[in-house]
Design a protein around this motif. Structure first.
Motif, PDB file in Angstrom:
ATOM      1  N   SER A 494     -16.391  -0.100  54.726  1.00 51.16           N
ATOM      2  CA  SER A 494     -17.445  -0.127  53.720  1.00 51.16           C
ATOM      3  C   SER A 494     -18.417   1.026  53.935  1.00 51.16           C
ATOM      4  N   SER A 495     -18.748   1.279  55.202  1.00 49.49           N
ATOM      5  CA  SER A 495     -19.650   2.390  55.523  1.00 49.49           C
ATOM      6  C   SER A 495     -19.014   3.729  55.154  1.00 49.49           C
ATOM      7  N   LYS A 496     -17.718   3.883  55.455  1.00 53.25           N
ATOM      8  CA  LYS A 496     -17.009   5.124  55.120  1.00 53.25           C
ATOM      9  C   LYS A 496     -16.928   5.318  53.615  1.00 53.25           C
ATOM     10  N   ASN A 497     -16.742   4.212  52.882  1.00 50.08           N
ATOM     11  CA  ASN A 497     -16.655   4.306  51.426  1.00 50.08           C
ATOM     12  C   ASN A 497     -17.979   4.766  50.824  1.00 50.08           C
ATOM     13  N   MET A 498     -19.092   4.353  51.458  1.00 50.56           N
ATOM     14  CA  MET A 498     -20.402   4.824  50.995  1.00 50.56           C
ATOM     15  C   MET A 498     -20.506   6.333  51.169  1.00 50.56           C
ATOM     16  N   GLN A 499     -19.980   6.834  52.302  1.00 51.51           N
ATOM     17  CA  GLN A 499     -19.963   8.283  52.518  1.00 51.51           C
ATOM     18  C   GLN A 499     -19.077   8.963  51.489  1.00 51.51           C
ATOM     19  N   GLU A 500     -17.953   8.305  51.150  1.00 52.96           N
ATOM     20  CA  GLU A 500     -17.025   8.874  50.177  1.00 52.96           C
ATOM     21  C   GLU A 500     -17.684   8.998  48.817  1.00 52.96           C
ATOM     22  N   ASN A 501     -18.510   8.010  48.475  1.00 52.42           N
ATOM     23  CA  ASN A 501     -19.232   8.075  47.209  1.00 52.42           C
ATOM     24  C   ASN A 501     -20.228   9.225  47.198  1.00 52.42           C
ATOM     25  N   ASN A 502     -20.656   9.629  48.411  1.00 50.83           N
ATOM     26  CA  ASN A 502     -21.554  10.776  48.510  1.00 50.83           C
ATOM     27  C   ASN A 502     -20.794  12.088  48.597  1.00 50.83           C
ATOM     28  N   GLY A 503     -19.470  12.003  48.484  1.00 46.09           N
ATOM     29  CA  GLY A 503     -18.678  13.223  48.467  1.00 46.09           C
ATOM     30  C   GLY A 503     -17.826  13.449  49.682  1.00 46.09           C
ATOM     31  N   SER A 504     -17.960  12.628  50.756  1.00 51.22           N
ATOM     32  CA  SER A 504     -17.158  12.801  51.964  1.00 51.22           C
ATOM     33  C   SER A 504     -15.900  11.973  51.866  1.00 51.22           C
ATOM     34  N   ALA A 505     -14.765  12.617  51.849  1.00 51.97           N
ATOM     35  CA  ALA A 505     -13.497  11.907  51.700  1.00 51.97           C
ATOM     36  C   ALA A 505     -13.214  11.043  52.920  1.00 51.97           C
ATOM     37  N   SER A 506     -12.615   9.864  52.701  1.00 54.18           N
ATOM     38  CA  SER A 506     -12.267   8.958  53.790  1.00 54.18           C
ATOM     39  C   SER A 506     -10.816   8.531  53.635  1.00 54.18           C
ATOM     40  N   VAL A 507     -10.093   8.486  54.759  1.00 54.40           N
ATOM     41  CA  VAL A 507      -8.709   8.017  54.716  1.00 54.40           C
ATOM     42  C   VAL A 507      -8.609   6.599  55.262  1.00 54.40           C
ATOM     43  N   MET A 508      -9.753   6.010  55.598  1.00 55.28           N
ATOM     44  CA  MET A 508      -9.737   4.680  56.203  1.00 55.28           C
ATOM     45  C   MET A 508      -9.277   3.630  55.205  1.00 55.28           C
ATOM     46  N   LYS A 509      -8.475   2.697  55.722  1.00 53.10           N
ATOM     47  CA  LYS A 509      -7.971   1.613  54.887  1.00 53.10           C
ATOM     48  C   LYS A 509      -8.442   0.275  55.450  1.00 53.10           C
ATOM     49  N   ALA A 510      -8.902  -0.574  54.546  1.00 51.62           N
ATOM     50  CA  ALA A 510      -9.348  -1.905  54.962  1.00 51.62           C
ATOM     51  C   ALA A 510      -8.134  -2.771  55.306  1.00 51.62           C
ATOM     52  N   PRO A 511      -8.310  -3.786  56.156  1.00 51.01           N
ATOM     53  CA  PRO A 511      -7.201  -4.699  56.464  1.00 51.01           C
ATOM     54  C   PRO A 511      -6.664  -5.355  55.197  1.00 51.01           C
ATOM     55  N   GLU A 512      -5.351  -5.580  55.167  1.00 51.62           N
ATOM     56  CA  GLU A 512      -4.714  -6.230  54.033  1.00 51.62           C
ATOM     57  C   GLU A 512      -3.945  -7.455  54.521  1.00 51.62           C
ATOM     58  N   ILE A 513      -3.621  -8.333  53.576  1.00 49.02           N
ATOM     59  CA  ILE A 513      -2.807  -9.505  53.899  1.00 49.02           C
ATOM     60  C   ILE A 513      -1.355  -9.202  53.551  1.00 49.02           C
ATOM     61  N   GLY A 514      -0.474  -9.318  54.560  1.00 48.36           N
ATOM     62  CA  GLY A 514       0.926  -9.019  54.367  1.00 48.36           C
ATOM     63  C   GLY A 514       1.674 -10.145  53.675  1.00 48.36           C
ATOM     64  N   PRO A 515       2.956  -9.930  53.339  1.00 44.07           N
ATOM     65  CA  PRO A 515       3.777 -10.944  52.659  1.00 44.07           C
ATOM     66  C   PRO A 515       3.879 -12.264  53.442  1.00 44.07           C
ATOM     67  N   ASP A 516       3.774 -12.142  54.785  1.00 46.99           N
ATOM     68  CA  ASP A 516       3.875 -13.347  55.610  1.00 46.99           C
ATOM     69  C   ASP A 516       2.532 -14.019  55.829  1.00 46.99           C
ATOM     70  N   GLY A 517       1.515 -13.509  55.146  1.00 45.83           N
ATOM     71  CA  GLY A 517       0.188 -14.110  55.281  1.00 45.83           C
ATOM     72  C   GLY A 517      -0.612 -13.578  56.458  1.00 45.83           C
ATOM     73  N   GLN A 518      -0.015 -12.692  57.265  1.00 46.11           N
ATOM     74  CA  GLN A 518      -0.708 -12.139  58.421  1.00 46.11           C
ATOM     75  C   GLN A 518      -1.440 -10.850  58.016  1.00 46.11           C
ATOM     76  N   PRO A 519      -2.587 -10.579  58.637  1.00 43.57           N
ATOM     77  CA  PRO A 519      -3.330  -9.364  58.280  1.00 43.57           C
ATOM     78  C   PRO A 519      -2.601  -8.095  58.738  1.00 43.57           C
ATOM     79  N   ILE A 520      -2.686  -7.049  57.921  1.00 39.57           N
ATOM     80  CA  ILE A 520      -2.134  -5.733  58.273  1.00 39.57           C
ATOM     81  C   ILE A 520      -3.300  -4.830  58.646  1.00 39.57           C
ATOM     82  N   ILE A 521      -3.258  -4.335  59.893  1.00 36.71           N
ATOM     83  CA  ILE A 521      -4.311  -3.456  60.405  1.00 36.71           C
ATOM     84  C   ILE A 521      -3.790  -2.025  60.404  1.00 36.71           C
ATOM     85  N   TYR A 522      -4.649  -1.086  60.000  1.00 37.05           N
ATOM     86  CA  TYR A 522      -4.233   0.315  59.942  1.00 37.05           C
ATOM     87  C   TYR A 522      -4.811   1.113  61.119  1.00 37.05           C
ATOM     88  N   LEU A 523      -3.974   1.950  61.695  1.00 41.51           N
ATOM     89  CA  LEU A 523      -4.398   2.929  62.684  1.00 41.51           C
ATOM     90  C   LEU A 523      -4.187   4.331  62.102  1.00 41.51           C
TER      91      LEU A 523
END
Length: 602
Positions: A494-523
């Motif tokens: 969320s903090s990175k997205n605020m920077q992105e709105n100010n013009g700083s690009a972010s490649v960060m991805k928020a955790p997602e829920i996978g097909p098995d119901g388990q969270p997907i974490i990005y590195l």
């Protein structure tokens, strides 16, 4: 949309600058002579590429992305590299009667006219606008190519092909030292080291060749192989530059010399060591300028930064930086001195050697050959009415005792110690003979650090972490107070997205829920590009653990407890361990888990 002559207004209309950033820019413009573009770049509010594209639209100058251009060697070789670097320009396409040149500032008439002089009369210059990063990437790669080419040409000039490994020791003698080929080889190595931001150059004689390696982002990389018989001439050339004895080949020698490449000033610390294959040279590149060195840039942050800053603000006590050789202790100490440097304060440092020179600080070079040791130097320093004393390293009982006495008599003492963790510094000092009650009353803070490689911002990419990796992250972070992986990542994204709105690009991805119901974490990792030499890393970043020696820890020191007990108490008190700090920075896309684990094992 109508084109505005105001860069700020145009970026606002495009949605790349919000009202808050706009207010900051206008406020700064009202009280300084800086342009909107300069202020936007200082605020890191908009990516350079977007600024360049906006200027392209506003002024009708075509934009070119140099990272997507295939530039012929013959095109870029027409203009000397020094001129291209000076005018921040890159020719990228050549016709019979025209040349296309990308420039950071296409309105620099003086630069354009100077570049025109480099081409035959009648050649039309077509100017394009591009980013400074794009230009730097092309020129850096050009310098690397030139090193290999220059060395090859130099070897041919002295009738030694690169592939010919001659064992004749008489081919190069002291009379060859002033010859251009040897000087050009050394100059090429130095230029490549500065351009690639290497920290060290190793010239190593081996059985049938000379290996030249560069330490870049903490990793040794072989970049050049030379004939064995060149080693005496190269070593002698470096000795001349360092003002060392050319004919002395039996004992180690240490020296120093400055160089300037472009606008970059670098001091080189030289160490020459006799080996069974010949003399080995290691040159360390030291920053002679301290304008960009700040405590914030080290990687210290959050509560750890506050604890360390509080320790620097007191008038007495000891602040220690620990870690192995090459972990960045010297830089952190230099940043600390810069932070507390003030005309009202007398700061004296004892160093061996003096690596980073700091205006306003009295820096003393240790010289054991004449009896100027850390202990003897510290005795003399205390008679110089210092407020803050920096001792390069506490390595024996005498220096440790003097540092404690200095802190007890109203001085703030900064120093380093070779231990693997912050809590381990306490038993180490006790082993040196420091009484527990003295140690408990003088130590304010202990910082342990390492330097993993930072992911290249140009080629960073996100990828989903494997379940076992996520389990490892949770296991490592379980002792961190109030840490919830999903909440933490959502907050950071969320903090990175605020920077992105100010013009700083972010490649960060928020955790997602996978097909098995388990969270997907990005590195995150670097794919490898021209900018980082294919390594995926550019520069290094610090990971830290900061031990706050509070009342509870002081009582434990008095009781002669183990470092494991101190670590446990510190963690209960909220200390992040070094590996935990590294994992958090990996989760934020600053470094990789592999790098954190690699340096944490040192």
């Amino acid at each position: 949309m109508p084109i505005s002559t105001s860069l700020l207004k145009y970026l606002q209309n495009k949605g790349l600058v919000n009202d808050e950033v706009s207010r900051k820019v206008l406020l700064e413009r009202s009280r300084s002579e800086k342009s909107e573009e300069v202020i936007l770049k200082e605020l890191n509010a908009v990516p350079d590429e977007e600024i360049a594209k906006a200027k392209s639209e506003i002024f009708g100058i075509p934009f070119v992305d140099l990272t997507k251009q295939t530039i012929s060697e013959s095109v870029i070789a027409e203009v000397p590299i020094d001129n291209l670097a000076k005018y921040k320009a890159v020719p990228f396409e050549r016709g019979q009667d025209f040349v296309k040149i990308a420039m950071e500032d296409p309105f620099d008439i003086q630069a354009t006219e100077a570049l025109e002089q480099k081409y035959p009369r009648g050649t039309r210059i077509q100017v394009y606008i591009t980013t400074s990063e794009g230009i730097k990437s092309i020129l850096d790669r050009r310098v690397g190519d030139m090193m290999s080419s220059e060395v090859t040409d130099a070897l041919e000039d002295v009738d030694v092909p690169v592939t010919d490994i001659s064992e004749d020791p008489t081919l190069f003698s002291s009379t060859d030292l002033s010859s251009a080929p040897v000087a050009r080889i050394v100059n090429s190595m130095l230029q490549y080291a500065v351009t690639s931001k290497a920290s060290d150059i190793h010239v190593e004689p081996m059985e049938k060749r000379v290996r030249v390696r560069f330490r870049i982002n903490g990793m040794m990389t072989e970049r050049l192989t030379l004939p064995k018989n060149l080693n005496p001439a190269i070593v002698s050339r470096i000795k001349i530059l360092s003002n060392l004895k050319i004919d002395e080949k039996r004992v180690p020698q240490d020296g120093r010399f400055p160089i300037k490449i472009g606008n970059t000033k670098i001091d080189l610390r030289v160490s020459i060591m006799p080996t069974i294959q010949g003399e080995k040279v290691v040159m360390r590149l030291l920053e002679s300028e301290t304008t960009d060195i700040t405590l914030e840039s080290t990687g210290l942050r959050g509560n750890a930064y506050k604890i360390y800053l509080d320790a620097l603000s007191v008038t007495n006590g000891i602040a220690l930086i620990t870690g192995p050789t090459g972990s960045g202790k010297t830089r952190t100490l230099a940043c600390s001195l810069i932070k507390v440097n003030d005309p009202k304060v007398n700061i004296i440092s004892l160093e061996n050697p003096v690596e980073i020179r700091i205006p306003g600080v009295t820096q003393v070079q240790i010289n054991p050959d004449v009896g100027l040791t850390f202990a003897n130097g510290l005795r003399s320093v205390l008679r110089q009415d210092p407020d803050i004393v920096m001792v390069g390293e506490i390595r024996d009982e005498e220096t440790a005792q003097l540092a404690v006495q200095a802190s007890l008599t109203g001085h703030l003492v900064l120093s380093t110690l070779h231990t693997n963790s912050a809590p381990a510094a306490i038993p180490r000092l006790l082993d040196m003979g420091i009484e527990p009650y003295l140690l408990a009353s003088t130590i304010r803070v202990v910082v342990a650090q390492r330097l993993p490689g930072a992911i290249c911002s140009n080629c960073i990419e996100a990828y989903p972490a494997q379940p076992e990796v996520v389990a490892n992250i949770l296991e490592v972070m379980k002792t961190a107070k109030g840490f919830d992986l999903i909440q933490y990542l959502n907050r950071v994204v969320s903090s990175k997205n605020m920077q992105e709105n100010n013009g700083s690009a972010s490649v960060m991805k928020a955790p997602e829920i996978g097909p098995d119901g388990q969270p997907i974490i990005y590195l995150y990792r670097g794919k490898g590009c021209d900018k980082c030499g294919g390594s995926g890393y550019s520069r290094r970043i610090g990971i830290f653990e900061v031990l706050d020696v509070n009342e509870r820890i002081s009582r434990m020191i008095m009781q002669n407890v183990t470092d494991a007990d101190i670590r446990e108490a510190a963690i209960e008190n909220g200390m992040l361990t070094m590996i935990q700090d590294g994992y958090l920075k990996a989760l934020e896309g600053m470094t990789t888990l592999e790098e954190v684990l690699r340096v944490s094992k040192e």
